[in-house]
Scaffold this active site. Structure first.
Site, PDB file in Angstrom:
ATOM      1  N   ASN A 151      46.303  48.746  37.513  1.00 54.05           N
ATOM      2  CA  ASN A 151      46.592  47.566  36.681  1.00 54.05           C
ATOM      3  C   ASN A 151      47.310  46.440  37.444  1.00 54.05           C
ATOM      4  OD1 ASN A 151      47.053  49.553  33.660  1.00 54.05           O
ATOM      5  ND2 ASN A 151      45.267  48.389  34.311  1.00 54.05           N
ATOM      6  N   TRP A 152      47.768  46.716  38.672  1.00 51.72           N
ATOM      7  CA  TRP A 152      48.379  45.657  39.503  1.00 51.72           C
ATOM      8  C   TRP A 152      47.360  44.594  39.887  1.00 51.72           C
ATOM      9  CZ3 TRP A 152      53.479  45.793  39.559  1.00 51.72           C
ATOM     10  CH2 TRP A 152      54.143  47.023  39.465  1.00 51.72           C
TER      11      TRP A 152
ATOM     12  N   HIS B 214      49.379  42.734  24.282  1.00 54.66           N
ATOM     13  CA  HIS B 214      50.315  43.762  24.774  1.00 54.66           C
ATOM     14  C   HIS B 214      51.527  43.882  23.852  1.00 54.66           C
ATOM     15  CE1 HIS B 214      47.834  44.271  28.203  1.00 54.66           C
ATOM     16  NE2 HIS B 214      48.128  43.114  28.758  1.00 54.66           N
TER      17      HIS B 214
ATOM     18  N   THR C  72      47.948  52.689  38.173  1.00 53.14           N
ATOM     19  CA  THR C  72      48.076  52.257  39.578  1.00 53.14           C
ATOM     20  C   THR C  72      47.082  51.137  39.878  1.00 53.14           C
ATOM     21  OG1 THR C  72      46.663  54.173  40.081  1.00 53.14           O
ATOM     22  CG2 THR C  72      48.989  54.391  40.624  1.00 53.14           C
TER      23      THR C  72
ATOM     24  N   ARG D  63      41.199  58.031  23.348  1.00 54.33           N
ATOM     25  CA  ARG D  63      41.042  56.713  23.966  1.00 54.33           C
ATOM     26  C   ARG D  63      40.505  55.709  22.950  1.00 54.33           C
ATOM     27  NH1 ARG D  63      39.516  54.547  29.919  1.00 54.33           N
ATOM     28  NH2 ARG D  63      39.874  52.375  29.396  1.00 54.33           N
TER      29      ARG D  63
ATOM     30  N   ASN E  65      44.203  46.080  24.311  1.00 56.36           N
ATOM     31  CA  ASN E  65      45.139  44.988  23.979  1.00 56.36           C
ATOM     32  C   ASN E  65      44.559  43.609  24.292  1.00 56.36           C
ATOM     33  OD1 ASN E  65      46.874  47.036  23.437  1.00 56.36           O
ATOM     34  ND2 ASN E  65      48.211  46.722  25.204  1.00 56.36           N
TER      35      ASN E  65
ATOM     36  N   ASP F  97      44.400  51.521  25.101  1.00 58.82           N
ATOM     37  CA  ASP F  97      43.515  50.482  25.647  1.00 58.82           C
ATOM     38  C   ASP F  97      42.988  49.532  24.572  1.00 58.82           C
ATOM     39  OD1 ASP F  97      42.160  49.204  27.724  1.00 58.82           O
ATOM     40  OD2 ASP F  97      40.338  50.339  27.353  1.00 58.82           O
TER      41      ASP F  97
ATOM     42  N   ARG G 186      41.399  42.589  24.650  1.00 57.54           N
ATOM     43  CA  ARG G 186      40.280  42.200  23.782  1.00 57.54           C
ATOM     44  C   ARG G 186      40.771  41.863  22.374  1.00 57.54           C
ATOM     45  NH1 ARG G 186      37.079  47.316  24.914  1.00 57.54           N
ATOM     46  NH2 ARG G 186      39.057  47.788  25.956  1.00 57.54           N
TER      47      ARG G 186
END
Ligand code: IPE
Ligand code: IPE
Ligand code: MG
Length: 244
Positions: free
Chosen positions: A71-72, A40, A69, A191, A25, A23, A27
Site C-alpha cells: 500500500n506504500w 478510509h 506492504t 473479503r 474504501n 477493502d 471505491r
C-alpha cells in the site's frame, strides 16, 4: 467509546478467529464523488462497529488487514491520511483501554511507521495484554510473503548460531516464528469489496480457512454482513483433505 454492549443472535456457533481484508474504501468514496481519504475515514468507523460486535458475540480473535506492504505505492496524500487515522484510533484505544478490556496486537514491520505510531502501538499491545476480551490483531505494513521470509530468516539465524538444526523445523515451530505466534489459524477469512484474491493476506495461516467474498464495500460492511459470513461459514463442510 470504541466498545459498547450490543444485541446479538445467540443460536449459532461463532468461529474462534475471523480475519477480514477491509477493502473497498476508495471505491466507496469515488462513487460519492469524494476523495479516497473520505472512504478510509468511514472505513475506520466500520471497523469500530465490527470490533464492537465481535466482542459482543464472543469472538476470540479478530485479525484485520489495515495496511499492506504494497500500500506504500499509493499517493503520499493517501498514505498520510491513513497514518493520521491510525494515530487517532490508537490514541482512542489507549484512552479507553480499561473500559474496553480488549487485547491489541500488531502484525507487520512496524519499523517503517512513524516513531509516534510505533510507540503508541507498543504501548497498546503491552498494556492490553492483561485483558481477556476479544484480541484484535492489526496487520500494519503487513505482507504474507514478507512474514514467511522473516520467519525463515529467524530460523536460519538460530541455526547459524547453533541454537537448532534445520531438520528440527516443523510446521508448528514455523508457525511460532510468525507474527501470529500463539494465535490459532483463522477459520474464516472475509473479503468485502468484490475482489476475489487474498492480496498477500495471512498466506501461511489461512491454508485451510474458509473464504467469504462479498461485493459490499468495507465502509458499508456491518454486523448483518458479518452474520451472513458466519452463516455461510456454518454451512460449509470442512474436510481438511479428508473424505467426510
Ligand atoms: C482498503 O480500501 C484500505 C486500504 C488498502 C488501506 P482501498 O483503499 O483498497 O479501496 P479500493 O479497493 O481502492 O476501493
Ligand atoms: C488489501 O487491499 C490490503 C488492505 C485491505 C489493507 P488492496 O486494495 O491493497 O489489494 P489489491 O490492490 O486490490 O490487491
Ligand atoms: Mg483495495
Amino acid at each position: 467509546m470504541l466498545f459498547r454492549k450490543q444485541k446479538t443472535p445467540a443460536d449459532r456457533p461463532v468461529p474462534t478467529h475471523i480475519a477480514i481484508v477491509m477493502d473497498g474504501n476508495g471505491r466507496w468514496a469515488r462513487k460519492r464523488g469524494m476523495p479516497r481519504q473520505a472512504g478510509h475515514k468511514v472505513g475506520a468507523e466500520a471497523f469500530r462497529t465490527i470490533a464492537n460486535y465481535a466482542k459482543a458475540i464472543g469472538l476470540k480473535y479478530l485479525t484485520v488487514y489495515t495496511f499492506s506492504t504494497e500500500n506504500w505505492k499509493r499517493s503520499e496524500e493517501e498514505v498520510n491520511a491513513i497514518m493520521d487515522l491510525l494515530e487517532k484510533y490508537l490514541r482512542e484505544i489507549l484512552r479507553d483501554m480499561d473500559k474496553n478490556q480488549v487485547r491489541f496486537c500488531f502484525f507487520g514491520d512496524m519499523s517503517r511507521l512513524s516513531p509516534q505510531l510505533q510507540e503508541e502501538a507498543r504501548l497498546a499491545a503491552g498494556e492490553s495484554k492483561k485483558y481477556s476480551g476479544v484480541q484484535v490483531n492489526f496487520c500494519l505494513n503487513y505482507g504474507g510473503r514478507a512474514e514467511i521470509v522473516r520467519a525463515a530468516q529467524k530460523f536460519a539465524r538460530d541455526c547459524v548460531e547453533g541454537k537448532c538444526r534445520p531438520e528440527e523445523l516443523t510446521q508448528e515451530r514455523f508457525s511460532d516464528l510468525m507474527y501470529s505466534a500463539g494465535v490459532p489459524d483463522p477459520e474464516l477469512v472475509i473479503r468485502p469489496g468484490g475482489e476475489l484474491r487474498t492480496s498477500n493476506f495471512l498466506l501461511w495461516q489461512s491454508a485451510y480457512a474458509e473464504y467469504y467474498f462479498t461485493d459490499v464495500l468495507w465502509p458499508d460492511f456491518g454486523p448483518k454482513d458479518l452474520e451472513k459470513a458466519i452463516a455461510a461459514y456454518n454451512g460449509r463442510n470442512r474436510r481438511f483433505g479428508g473424505a467426510k
